[in-house]
Design an enzyme around this catalytic site. Structure first.
Site, mmCIF file in Angstrom:
data_model
loop_
_atom_site.group_PDB
_atom_site.id
_atom_site.type_symbol
_atom_site.label_atom_id
_atom_site.label_comp_id
_atom_site.label_asym_id
_atom_site.label_seq_id
_atom_site.Cartn_x
_atom_site.Cartn_y
_atom_site.Cartn_z
ATOM 1 N N ARG A 281 0.827 -1.203 0.000
ATOM 2 C CA ARG A 281 0.000 0.000 0.000
ATOM 3 C C ARG A 281 0.860 1.251 0.000
ATOM 4 N NH1 ARG A 281 -4.620 -2.928 2.725
ATOM 5 N NH2 ARG A 281 -6.381 -1.544 2.842
ATOM 6 N N ARG B 85 -26.301 -1.838 -1.741
ATOM 7 C CA ARG B 85 -25.870 -2.825 -0.746
ATOM 8 C C ARG B 85 -26.632 -2.614 0.551
ATOM 9 N NH1 ARG B 85 -19.520 -3.689 -0.548
ATOM 10 N NH2 ARG B 85 -19.368 -1.862 0.785
HETATM 11 P P1 AMP Z 1 -8.004 -4.139 4.664
HETATM 12 O O1 AMP Z 1 -8.894 -5.235 5.103
HETATM 13 O O2 AMP Z 1 -7.034 -4.580 3.581
HETATM 14 O O3 AMP Z 1 -8.726 -2.886 4.291
HETATM 15 O O4 AMP Z 1 -7.097 -3.761 5.920
HETATM 16 C C1 AMP Z 1 -7.639 -3.351 7.142
HETATM 17 C C2 AMP Z 1 -6.659 -2.457 7.889
HETATM 18 O O5 AMP Z 1 -5.429 -3.151 8.128
HETATM 19 C C3 AMP Z 1 -6.229 -1.199 7.135
HETATM 20 O O6 AMP Z 1 -7.148 -0.157 7.317
HETATM 21 C C4 AMP Z 1 -4.892 -0.900 7.771
HETATM 22 O O7 AMP Z 1 -5.028 -0.310 9.047
HETATM 23 C C5 AMP Z 1 -4.310 -2.281 7.965
HETATM 24 N N1 AMP Z 1 -3.548 -2.717 6.767
HETATM 25 C C6 AMP Z 1 -3.879 -3.713 5.904
HETATM 26 N N2 AMP Z 1 -2.958 -3.833 4.922
HETATM 27 C C7 AMP Z 1 -2.013 -2.886 5.182
HETATM 28 C C8 AMP Z 1 -0.800 -2.492 4.533
HETATM 29 N N3 AMP Z 1 -0.346 -3.094 3.417
HETATM 30 N N4 AMP Z 1 -0.085 -1.462 5.080
HETATM 31 C C9 AMP Z 1 -0.500 -0.850 6.201
HETATM 32 N N5 AMP Z 1 -1.636 -1.168 6.857
HETATM 33 C C10 AMP Z 1 -2.390 -2.173 6.360
#
Ligand code: AMP
Length: 222
Positions: free
Chosen positions: A92, A126
């Site tokens: 990310r 949704r």
């Molecule tokens: P997601 O389900 O992919 O939206 O991830 C949920 C949360 O996990 C995000 O809002 C971040 O706080 C953290 N997170 C997930 N992937 C990453 C990443 N590659 N880098 C930093 N934080 C992450």
């Protein structure tokens, strides 16, 4: 054996159908699905040290620091052993992409490209049953009785962050954040874009691409 591993990254905006495509890839190609979001949520619910550190960031909708997330992803890559893998939700940031490329260079980046207006329409339709988390979609997965949960008959609601203006903002934030990551991978000529309005249009293209690409990569390494 490890030389036959295929390493891939899947990118796609919220509600772009990335989850469905990722699941189909796992079913069809047997890749290990590595999703840091899922790993973190599991750690939070198990109350691990990682979960405790990550929770404060997650609760605020902020990115977890690179060091923490890289450690968590590397662990999963090691666990995958000689199996091919797909990262979903990582990288990310450019720092994450650089670290990955230095240690485990990827073979392909799949970039799902669904128009913003389609995503907004999709999310507008949704409806959620809050107590169970059951999700309905007007048109292709409608409840039997409008606005009522199929199992309990209770009311369905729309998530506040599914409102069009909020979704538009989330999409802007996503594209803004991913732009440098895409540019990073474009330098390596690794990005393939899959554009479409429906998952049913996108999936056959992804499947065709991966059938060809996995064969090419494996043949080159033999
Ligand atoms: P997601 O389900 O992919 O939206 O991830 C949920 C949360 O996990 C995000 O809002 C971040 O706080 C953290 N997170 C997930 N992937 C990453 C990443 N590659 N880098 C930093 N934080 C992450």
């Amino acid at each position: 054996m490890t030389s036959k591993i295929f390493r891939t990254v899947i990118l796609g905006a919220p509600a772009s159908g990335k989850g469905t495509i990722a699941n189909r890839i796992v079913e069809k190609f047997g890749f290990v699905h590595i999703s840091p979001g899922d790993i973190l949520r599991l750690n939070v619910s198990n109350g691990t040290a990682l979960g405790k550190k990550a929770k404060t960031y997650m609760d605020e909708g902020k990115l977890v620091p690179d060091e923490l997330i890289i450690k968590c992803v590397s662990g999963r890559i090691i666990e995958a052993g000689n199996r091919s893998w797909m990262l979903d939700g990582f990288p990310r940031t450019v720092a994450q992409a650089e670290r990955l490329q230095a240690t485990e260079p990827v073979d392909a980046v799949l970039n799902l490209d669904v128009p913003t207006d389609v995503i907004i329409e999709r999310v507008k339709g949704r409806w959620i049953h809050l107590p169970s988390g059951r999700v309905y979609n007007e048109g292709f997965n409608s409840p039997k009785v409008p606005f009522k949960d199929d199992v309990t008959g209770e009311d369905l609601v729309q998530r506040p962050d599914d409102k069009p203006e909020i979704v538009r903002k989330r999409l802007e934030v996503y594209h803004e954040a991913m732009k440098p990551v895409l540019e990073f991978y474009e330098k390596y000529n690794l990005v393939t874009k899959f554009a479409g309005r429906k998952t049913a249009e996108i999936w056959p293209e992804v499947e065709k691409f991966l059938l060809k690409k996995t064969e090419e990569v494996v043949a080159k390494r033999q």
